[in-house]
Scaffold this motif. Structure first.
Motif, PDB file in Angstrom:
ATOM      1  N   VAL A   5       0.822  -1.193   0.000  1.00  0.00           N
ATOM      2  CA  VAL A   5       0.000   0.000   0.000  1.00  0.00           C
ATOM      3  C   VAL A   5       0.857   1.245   0.000  1.00  0.00           C
ATOM      4  CG1 VAL A   5      -1.626   1.340   1.389  1.00  0.00           C
ATOM      5  CG2 VAL A   5      -1.972  -1.103   1.084  1.00  0.00           C
ATOM      6  N   GLU A   6       1.988   1.216   0.778  1.00  0.00           N
ATOM      7  CA  GLU A   6       2.827   2.388   0.850  1.00  0.00           C
ATOM      8  C   GLU A   6       3.481   2.695  -0.483  1.00  0.00           C
ATOM      9  OE1 GLU A   6       5.488   1.580   3.982  1.00  0.00           O
ATOM     10  OE2 GLU A   6       4.065   2.058   5.584  1.00  0.00           O
ATOM     11  N   SER A   7       3.785   1.661  -1.262  1.00  0.00           N
ATOM     12  CA  SER A   7       4.451   1.889  -2.529  1.00  0.00           C
ATOM     13  C   SER A   7       3.496   2.296  -3.629  1.00  0.00           C
ATOM     14  CB  SER A   7       5.185   0.605  -2.957  1.00  0.00           C
ATOM     15  OG  SER A   7       4.243  -0.414  -3.183  1.00  0.00           O
ATOM     16  N   ALA A   8       2.174   2.144  -3.397  1.00  0.00           N
ATOM     17  CA  ALA A   8       1.202   2.472  -4.431  1.00  0.00           C
ATOM     18  C   ALA A   8       0.853   3.940  -4.365  1.00  0.00           C
ATOM     19  CB  ALA A   8      -0.066   1.641  -4.239  1.00  0.00           C
ATOM     20  N   SER A 227      -6.522   8.430   1.508  1.00  0.00           N
ATOM     21  CA  SER A 227      -5.360   8.336   2.377  1.00  0.00           C
ATOM     22  C   SER A 227      -4.970   6.872   2.555  1.00  0.00           C
ATOM     23  CB  SER A 227      -5.679   8.955   3.736  1.00  0.00           C
ATOM     24  OG  SER A 227      -6.625   8.160   4.435  1.00  0.00           O
ATOM     25  N   ARG A 228      -3.761   6.669   3.053  1.00  0.00           N
ATOM     26  CA  ARG A 228      -3.301   5.300   3.292  1.00  0.00           C
ATOM     27  C   ARG A 228      -4.215   4.597   4.294  1.00  0.00           C
ATOM     28  NH1 ARG A 228       1.370   6.627   4.644  1.00  0.00           N
ATOM     29  NH2 ARG A 228       2.259   6.477   2.553  1.00  0.00           N
ATOM     30  N   LYS A 229      -4.652   5.300   5.313  1.00  0.00           N
ATOM     31  CA  LYS A 229      -5.534   4.713   6.319  1.00  0.00           C
ATOM     32  C   LYS A 229      -6.852   4.275   5.698  1.00  0.00           C
ATOM     33  CE  LYS A 229      -7.684   5.711  10.810  1.00  0.00           C
ATOM     34  NZ  LYS A 229      -7.861   6.739  11.871  1.00  0.00           N
ATOM     35  N   ILE A 231      -7.356   3.419   2.550  1.00  0.00           N
ATOM     36  CA  ILE A 231      -7.098   2.276   1.680  1.00  0.00           C
ATOM     37  C   ILE A 231      -6.988   0.992   2.495  1.00  0.00           C
ATOM     38  CG2 ILE A 231      -5.382   1.218   0.155  1.00  0.00           C
ATOM     39  CD1 ILE A 231      -4.798   3.970  -0.961  1.00  0.00           C
ATOM     40  N   ILE A 232      -6.225   1.039   3.582  1.00  0.00           N
ATOM     41  CA  ILE A 232      -6.073  -0.147   4.431  1.00  0.00           C
ATOM     42  C   ILE A 232      -7.427  -0.564   5.010  1.00  0.00           C
ATOM     43  CG2 ILE A 232      -5.033  -1.034   6.547  1.00  0.00           C
ATOM     44  CD1 ILE A 232      -2.627   0.785   5.975  1.00  0.00           C
ATOM     45  N   GLY A 233      -8.203   0.424   5.463  1.00  0.00           N
ATOM     46  CA  GLY A 233      -9.519   0.110   6.011  1.00  0.00           C
ATOM     47  C   GLY A 233     -10.443  -0.513   4.984  1.00  0.00           C
ATOM     48  N   ALA A 234     -10.425   0.022   3.749  1.00  0.00           N
ATOM     49  CA  ALA A 234     -11.271  -0.526   2.691  1.00  0.00           C
ATOM     50  C   ALA A 234     -10.862  -1.949   2.338  1.00  0.00           C
ATOM     51  CB  ALA A 234     -11.216   0.372   1.456  1.00  0.00           C
ATOM     52  N   LEU A 235      -9.556  -2.212   2.273  1.00  0.00           N
ATOM     53  CA  LEU A 235      -9.082  -3.568   1.977  1.00  0.00           C
ATOM     54  C   LEU A 235      -9.501  -4.537   3.081  1.00  0.00           C
ATOM     55  CD1 LEU A 235      -5.486  -2.894   0.599  1.00  0.00           C
ATOM     56  CD2 LEU A 235      -7.473  -3.673  -0.696  1.00  0.00           C
ATOM     57  N   ALA A 236      -9.453  -4.084   4.339  1.00  0.00           N
ATOM     58  CA  ALA A 236      -9.877  -4.942   5.450  1.00  0.00           C
ATOM     59  C   ALA A 236     -11.361  -5.282   5.339  1.00  0.00           C
ATOM     60  CB  ALA A 236      -9.588  -4.254   6.781  1.00  0.00           C
ATOM     61  N   ILE A 237     -12.175  -4.297   4.971  1.00  0.00           N
ATOM     62  CA  ILE A 237     -13.614  -4.538   4.805  1.00  0.00           C
ATOM     63  C   ILE A 237     -13.865  -5.538   3.674  1.00  0.00           C
ATOM     64  CG2 ILE A 237     -15.798  -3.469   4.089  1.00  0.00           C
ATOM     65  CD1 ILE A 237     -14.820  -0.931   5.565  1.00  0.00           C
ATOM     66  N   LEU A 238     -13.170  -5.343   2.551  1.00  0.00           N
ATOM     67  CA  LEU A 238     -13.325  -6.268   1.427  1.00  0.00           C
ATOM     68  C   LEU A 238     -12.911  -7.680   1.825  1.00  0.00           C
ATOM     69  CD1 LEU A 238     -11.973  -4.070  -1.513  1.00  0.00           C
ATOM     70  CD2 LEU A 238     -14.359  -4.575  -0.971  1.00  0.00           C
ATOM     71  N   GLY A 239     -11.851  -7.789   2.638  1.00  0.00           N
ATOM     72  CA  GLY A 239     -11.430  -9.107   3.113  1.00  0.00           C
ATOM     73  C   GLY A 239     -12.495  -9.785   3.950  1.00  0.00           C
ATOM     74  N   LEU A 240     -13.167  -9.029   4.817  1.00  0.00           N
ATOM     75  CA  LEU A 240     -14.243  -9.587   5.630  1.00  0.00           C
ATOM     76  C   LEU A 240     -15.425 -10.018   4.763  1.00  0.00           C
ATOM     77  CD1 LEU A 240     -14.200  -7.130   8.671  1.00  0.00           C
ATOM     78  CD2 LEU A 240     -13.543  -9.550   8.684  1.00  0.00           C
TER      79      LEU A 240
END
Length: 414
Positions: A5-8, A227-229, A231-240
């Motif tokens: 995520v940081e590199s994107a 924001s990075r936060k 993106i990470i939150g959205a990916l976590a939701i998609l994972g669930l």
């Protein structure tokens, strides 16, 4: 995940990407048809391993634990390698990796047909899983390249091929392998060879498309910077959401026949027909989510396909045989439409990382299916098969967390 995520880039409109198609290009339906056909052959071959477990158990005098080890070997190679393959090919596209990956599957099939011992069986399963791990990230990339901007439609066409293949595998195993023995698995190498021929043509198009457009392509999606936060939150939701979808699907794909036989006393043949009808509904449903998401927005499709199926899953444990068949068709149609929308949403969440995202989500979906089958099997041993369906009925309610996903795009109404 954090490192990726940081590199994107966090501003999607700011970077050109060779895998995103300008709106002036047409959708390449010939390429999409080829990659979907290859996906059908690939997933048909994958499903053969599960379908011939009774034969393997008899021929090699395996315990259930050893059968589970075959599944674990296949799932680990098919799941864990996919994000790695996707990350590598994001940095260095490999147009002809698709036929090479199918070559691994071909070798695994031939080895499965002649394996003299259990360790060789595990090697064969690992080779088939490796072929799958190479195929899915790169073929998903090709589908996006050929989409002409209709990314949801492209992923749905790609996905329907795989789901169709998965539904055909058990039927072909029953018609060909069961009557003629394990050695007849080798005949399916012809399907792998056909897929290699198709994928060579797709690879040629991929190579030409990448060279001619790699430096000039520009993004055109109307998305917002996150924001990075976020993106990470959205990916976590998609994972669930993937977890809820594939755990529930595991309850039907793995144990539906046992449920029907136990609760309604149907024959094995009748239960198999019900399973095929459900799997066919899943294949049909996978065609819906992508194009609908292109028009009304992917977040809405995710909402409806996961949360919207909850009333039907809650009714299923209390239905008679006729309504059980009808409800599972509805569940398969609606729930299967989620994956294409989730995958395209995730690709647009982190632009320029199509391979990594595709590998991550395909791998996670495979992993959740395998873990779900194991966990639910343990619950069925302890509490009974009907308990599994009463418990899993609540999983789609996790679709409520879709409300926390950011709105990425304006829908395309063309």
């Amino acid at each position: 995940m954090q490192t990726c995520v940081e590199s994107a880039p966090l501003s999607p409109a700011a970077i050109p990407s060779p895998i995103d198609t300008p709106p002036t290009e047409r959708t390449q339906f010939a390429v999409l048809g080829g990659i979907s056909f290859a996906h059908m052959l690939n997933d048909m071959i994958q499903s053969l391993i599960l379908a011939i477990y009774p034969i393997l158990k008899h021929d090699f005098h395996l315990s259930f634990a050893q059968v589970g080890l075959i599944t674990l070997t296949y799932q680990l190679t098919a799941s864990l390698l996919q994000p790695l393959v996707g990350t590598v090919t994001d940095r260095r596209p490999m147009p002809y990796s698709l036929p090479v990956g199918m070559g691994f599957t071909l070798c695994g099939l031939l080895l499965l047909a002649i394996a003299p011992s259990f360790p060789v069986l595990l090697l064969a399963a690992a080779l088939v899983g490796t072929g799958s791990s190479v195929f899915h990230p790169e073929s998903s990339r090709v589908a996006r390249m050929a989409s002409g901007g209709r990314h949801g439609l492209a992923q749905s066409l790609f996905q329907v091929g795989g789901n169709t293949g998965s539904s055909l595998g058990p039927l072909l195993a029953a018609w060909i392998i069961v009557p003629h023995g394990r050695g007849s698995v080798a005949w399916f190498s012809l399907a792998a060879l056909l897929a290699i021929v198709v994928l060579l043509q797709v690879g040629r198009w991929y190579s030409h498309h990448h060279i001619t457009r790699g430096k000039s392509a520009a993004r055109h999606l109307a998305v917002v910077a996150l924001s990075r936060k976020q993106i990470i939150g959205a990916l976590a939701i998609l994972g669930l959401l993937i977890f809820s979808k594939y755990f529930y699907l595991a309850s039907l794909s793995s144990y539906y026949t046992f449920y029907l036989i136990h609760k309604f006393g149907v024959s094995v043949q009748s239960a198999q027909v019900h399973l095929f009808v459900f799997l066919f509904a899943v294949a049909a449903g996978s065609l819906i989510g992508g194009p609908v998401g292109d028009r009304i927005g992917r977040k809405w499709v995710i909402w409806v396909s996961i949360l919207g199926v909850a009333p039907f899953t809650l009714l299923l444990p209390h239905a008679n045989l006729m309504w059980t068949g009808a409800l599972t068709v509805i569940i398969g149609l609606v729930l299967a439409s989620a994956f294409s929308a989730i995958l395209v949403y995730a690709q647009e969440l982190i632009p320029g990382r199509v391979g990594m995202i595709s590998g991550l989500f395909f791998g996670f979906a495979f992993g959740m299916g395998g873990i779900g089958a194991a966990v639910l099997g343990g619950l069925a041993d302890v509490h009974g098969i009907e308990y599994v369906y009463r418990l899993c009925a609540y999983l789609p309610l996790m679709g409520l967390i879709t409300v926390f996903l950011p709105n990425l795009e304006r829908p395309i109404r063309a």
